[in-house]
Design a protein around this motif. Structure first.
Motif, mmCIF file in Angstrom:
data_model
loop_
_atom_site.group_PDB
_atom_site.id
_atom_site.type_symbol
_atom_site.label_atom_id
_atom_site.label_comp_id
_atom_site.label_asym_id
_atom_site.label_seq_id
_atom_site.Cartn_x
_atom_site.Cartn_y
_atom_site.Cartn_z
ATOM 1 N N ARG A 75 82.613 45.902 24.463
ATOM 2 C CA ARG A 75 83.331 46.309 25.500
ATOM 3 C C ARG A 75 84.449 47.276 25.588
ATOM 4 O O ARG A 75 85.545 47.941 26.141
ATOM 5 N N ARG A 76 84.703 47.109 24.617
ATOM 6 C CA ARG A 76 85.868 47.966 23.559
ATOM 7 C C ARG A 76 86.001 49.443 23.176
ATOM 8 O O ARG A 76 86.148 50.661 22.727
ATOM 9 N N LEU A 77 84.309 49.659 23.457
ATOM 10 C CA LEU A 77 83.889 51.398 22.747
ATOM 11 C C LEU A 77 83.509 51.516 24.032
ATOM 12 O O LEU A 77 83.225 50.905 25.396
ATOM 13 N N ASN A 78 82.345 53.045 23.850
ATOM 14 C CA ASN A 78 81.965 53.650 25.327
ATOM 15 C C ASN A 78 80.250 52.814 25.516
ATOM 16 O O ASN A 78 79.887 52.512 24.263
ATOM 17 N N PHE A 94 67.416 59.139 16.788
ATOM 18 C CA PHE A 94 67.633 58.088 18.029
ATOM 19 C C PHE A 94 67.155 59.117 19.008
ATOM 20 O O PHE A 94 67.707 60.246 19.145
ATOM 21 N N ALA A 95 67.571 58.104 19.909
ATOM 22 C CA ALA A 95 66.873 59.622 21.860
ATOM 23 C C ALA A 95 68.806 58.567 21.901
ATOM 24 O O ALA A 95 68.861 57.450 21.773
ATOM 25 N N ALA A 96 69.283 59.596 22.943
ATOM 26 C CA ALA A 96 70.169 59.523 23.723
ATOM 27 C C ALA A 96 69.934 58.598 24.830
ATOM 28 O O ALA A 96 70.092 59.390 26.297
ATOM 29 N N GLN A 97 70.670 57.922 24.927
ATOM 30 C CA GLN A 97 70.913 57.218 27.002
ATOM 31 C C GLN A 97 69.360 56.250 27.139
ATOM 32 O O GLN A 97 69.322 56.526 28.251
ATOM 33 N N ILE A 98 68.278 56.683 26.427
ATOM 34 C CA ILE A 98 67.076 55.724 27.101
ATOM 35 C C ILE A 98 66.387 55.510 25.510
ATOM 36 O O ILE A 98 67.009 55.420 24.847
ATOM 37 N N VAL A 99 65.014 54.843 25.866
ATOM 38 C CA VAL A 99 64.527 54.367 24.951
ATOM 39 C C VAL A 99 63.502 55.181 25.694
ATOM 40 O O VAL A 99 62.694 55.092 26.206
ATOM 41 N N ALA A 100 62.755 55.691 23.658
ATOM 42 C CA ALA A 100 61.752 56.584 24.380
ATOM 43 C C ALA A 100 60.640 56.283 23.714
ATOM 44 O O ALA A 100 59.654 56.607 22.844
ATOM 45 N N ASP A 101 59.923 55.229 24.422
ATOM 46 C CA ASP A 101 59.242 54.544 24.215
ATOM 47 C C ASP A 101 57.427 55.360 24.715
ATOM 48 O O ASP A 101 56.776 54.780 24.115
ATOM 49 N N TYR A 127 72.285 50.703 19.357
ATOM 50 C CA TYR A 127 73.383 51.505 18.703
ATOM 51 C C TYR A 127 74.491 52.126 19.394
ATOM 52 O O TYR A 127 74.105 53.131 20.211
ATOM 53 N N PRO A 128 75.161 51.784 19.603
ATOM 54 C CA PRO A 128 76.340 52.083 20.416
ATOM 55 C C PRO A 128 76.974 53.209 19.841
ATOM 56 O O PRO A 128 76.801 53.590 18.917
ATOM 57 N N SER A 129 76.920 54.524 20.613
ATOM 58 C CA SER A 129 77.056 56.592 19.975
ATOM 59 C C SER A 129 78.332 55.814 19.456
ATOM 60 O O SER A 129 78.559 56.476 18.967
ATOM 61 N N ASP A 130 79.632 55.620 19.824
ATOM 62 C CA ASP A 130 80.072 55.047 18.986
ATOM 63 C C ASP A 130 80.223 54.659 17.356
ATOM 64 O O ASP A 130 81.077 55.558 16.477
ATOM 65 N N VAL A 131 79.884 53.765 17.614
ATOM 66 C CA VAL A 131 79.243 53.192 16.181
ATOM 67 C C VAL A 131 78.771 54.132 15.435
ATOM 68 O O VAL A 131 78.980 54.566 14.109
ATOM 69 N N LEU A 132 77.841 54.663 15.668
ATOM 70 C CA LEU A 132 76.985 56.282 14.673
ATOM 71 C C LEU A 132 77.594 57.546 14.550
ATOM 72 O O LEU A 132 77.456 57.605 13.338
ATOM 73 N N ALA A 133 78.574 57.682 15.395
ATOM 74 C CA ALA A 133 79.432 59.433 15.877
ATOM 75 C C ALA A 133 79.866 59.374 14.660
ATOM 76 O O ALA A 133 80.668 60.108 14.238
#
Length: 615
Positions: free
Chosen positions: A194-197, A300-307, A322-328
């Protein structure tokens, strides 16, 4: 052994740290060591709304306290006015009674004041005056606090707002470390998000039989059984880069490099050929990205699941999130597509490939417990395999493998149905009606499609297919102009296929020719039983979901109030971690680390190997 708490030495406000001071001689003044924070202190900083408000919103905190105080003051005035009104009424009643007495009336005629009546009259006037003053104050407060809820609701609303105060990027650098995230429960991890992007990166894995592929590439393993999730969980719960999985290069010591070379390079006839093989293994690729950075990154795929492209079983997909903030914030990263953007998917899914490099070359990878594992909840699966398909063990090319079982009864029923199609068949009638409304501007496309596919689904259900499979077949029937072929020549056939082959291909394209599991349990029940047997393999953060994977993420975010800490408009599409962005993978030393050393050590091992074998 140090406890996780002892490993945390996280300053409360990393962005305000000062540079190490120098004394007059230029020597470094040793700073006083900051007290180590326990995990509980970190959690308090992250989740306690009181602590958050003290740190980020002292002005707002004071304003809320003032409004609560004024609200309570209003309540106190109302109580005071109510009490005074009661006393005033009592005084007036007593005064009326007193002035009605004969003696007092006689005193009035003789113009002699009655002391008791006089005191009652003065008291009543004083009370009336105070009530008027308080009523004026009350009117002002009522106007001022017209839109203010009661103190309890006001405080709850304020603290709820504090739960979505964005962390600074400096705090993200310090607080989103793997060792911190692994100490959080699923509920706490959700609160952190909730406190991340809201933006996210996903990695889908194949668990069960791979029954689909949306592109020409990455088609390996179709109709084969995979244990992607189980393999990751058994391997220290770490997502590995391709070089650590396919090439089995897990470390850069001599023994590990030798093992890496033994699989292929050292099987060459001579030293020259071995070095060519090494060069090909490290550098040759058909992909657009340089091979070494590509194989040392986790994708990884951004903003989708590439199933659709990389998944396993439809409606039974397993993926890491993963929240993008975590990895970036913790890793170097690059985008394989044109758009360098965490906030939206690439224009084409095949280019939605975000490279994230592990922090170390030894035991490389990204911890599963730094993110969230999403597992299907309600899919009926085999209680032994977790697959929605029936299967059996067979010897294939000398190796025992689990294989899918074709449902001959349903296949025969569908082929017979296809052979008997005619102009009066419900499916053909539905198709004609669907096509007939194409030029009707009053007919909504979604309504037309829904009616059409529902009709086809009902037809397939009558043949014995379950609802999910029936709908999958319904969506395949019109593709490649299947019904168009029927309208032209009375069968699904285009080209040289026989009617039976054409019908079978339609079934296979929907994976509807495979027998479904029997005596099933829900996928959630299967995984809960699996983790009960080996609790150490259970991901720290686990979510069960239903429906489409990508939609499930957005629904999870909506349900958990994730999205109010979006700072991408001010921080940019790289979320403020531009210094971690790799723009030239072939040249950037950060993502080519270890390459020269690997080549040098490999050449030495190759030379020693062929020198010794030639003796």
């Amino acid at each position: 052994m140090r406890t996780p708490e002892q490993n945390f030495n996280i300053p409360r406000d990393p962005e305000k740290q000062e540079e190490t001071p120098l004394d007059i001689t230029g020597e470094v003044v040793q700073p006083i060591e900051k007290p180590r924070q326990t995990i509980e202190q970190i959690k308090q900083d992250l989740f306690d709304p009181k602590a958050i408000s003290k740190k980020y919103d002292q002005e707002g905190r004071s304003e809320v306290a003032s409004r609560i105080s004024r609200k309570r003051q209003k309540s106190q005035i109302e109580q005071r006015v109510s009490g005074l009104s009661t006393i005033e009424a009592e005084k007036l009643t007593a005064l009326k009674k007193r002035t009605g007495e004969v003696l007092v009336r006689l005193k009035g005629i003789l113009r002699i004041k009655d002391k008791t009546a006089d005191e009652l009259e003065k008291d009543s006037a004083s009370i009336t005056s105070e009530i008027e003053t308080l009523s004026g104050q009350l009117a002002e407060l009522q106007q001022e606090l017209a839109d203010t809820p009661d103190p309890k609701k006001l405080l709850e609303a304020y603290y709820e707002k504090m739960e979505t105060v964005p962390l600074t990027n400096g705090e993200k650098l310090e607080l989103l470390k793997p060792e911190v995230l692994a100490e959080l429960s699923t509920e706490e991890y959700t609160a952190l998000w909730r406190r991340l992007n809201p933006h996210f990166l996903s990695h889908v894995t194949r668990q069960g039989f791979r029954d689909h592929n949306a592109m020409v590439y990455h088609s390996a393993g179709l109709q084969e059984f995979h244990s992607g999730l189980v393999s990751v969980l058994e391997d220290e719960k770490i997502l590995r880069p391709p070089m650590a999985v396919r090439d089995r290069l897990r470390a850069r010591d001599e023994a590990s490099v030798r093992k890496f070379l033994e699989d292929w390079a050292l099987k060459a006839e001579n030293e020259e050929e071995a070095k060519k093989r090494l060069n090909a293994q490290l550098n040759h690729t058909w992909a657009t990205a340089p091979n070494y950075p590509d194989k040392t990154a986790v994708h990884f795929a951004a903003q989708i699941v590439a199933d659709d492209y990389y998944g396993g079983e439809s409606n039974n997909e397993v993926f890491f999130l993963y929240p993008s903030d975590v990895l970036a914030s913790q890793h170097h990263f690059a985008f394989n597509g044109w758009e360098k953007d965490f906030t939206k998917p690439q224009s084409e899914t095949k280019w939605n490939d975000v490279f994230v490099w592990p922090l170390t070359l030894d035991n490389p990878g990204i911890s599963v417990d730094s993110g969230v594992v999403f597992l299907p909840e309600s899919t009926p699966v085999d209680p032994e395999t977790g697959s929605k398909y029936a299967s059996e063990m067979k010897i294939v090319e000398g190796e025992e493998k689990r294989v899918m079982v074709e449902d001959e009864k349903l296949v025969s029923a569908f082929i017979e149905w296809a052979k008997n199609l005619n102009d009066e068949s419900p499916a053909i009638q539905a198709y004609k009606e669907y096509r007939g409304k194409e030029n009707n501007r009053w007919a909504y496309q979604s309504d037309r499609e829904r009616t059409f596919y529902n009709a086809l689904q009902q037809e397939m259900s009558k043949l014995g297919f379950d609802a999910e499979t029936a709908l999958a077949i319904a969506h395949q029937l019109p593709l490649d102009n299947g019904f168009g072929a029927f309208m032209s020549n009375g069968t699904f056939v285009w080209g040289e296929s026989t009617p039976e082959q054409a019908a079978r291909e339609k079934l296979q394209s929907a994976s509807a020719n495979w027998k479904r599991a029997e005596s099933t349990v829900s996928s959630k029940e299967y995984w809960e039983k699996y983790f009960a047997k080996d609790p150490q393999q259970k991901p720290k953060h686990l979510i069960f979901y239903n429906g489409d994977p990508t939609s499930a993420i957005y629904e999870f975010q909506r349900r958990n109030n994730i999205g109010k800490a979006d700072v991408s408009e001010t921080e940019g599409t790289l979320l403020g971690f531009d210094d971690h962005h790799v723009t030239e993978m072939g040249k950037d030393l950060r993502v080519n680390a270890g390459y020269d050393e690997l080549v040098e050590m490999s050449h030495r091992i190759i030379e020693d190997h062929y020198r010794n074998t030639s003796k």
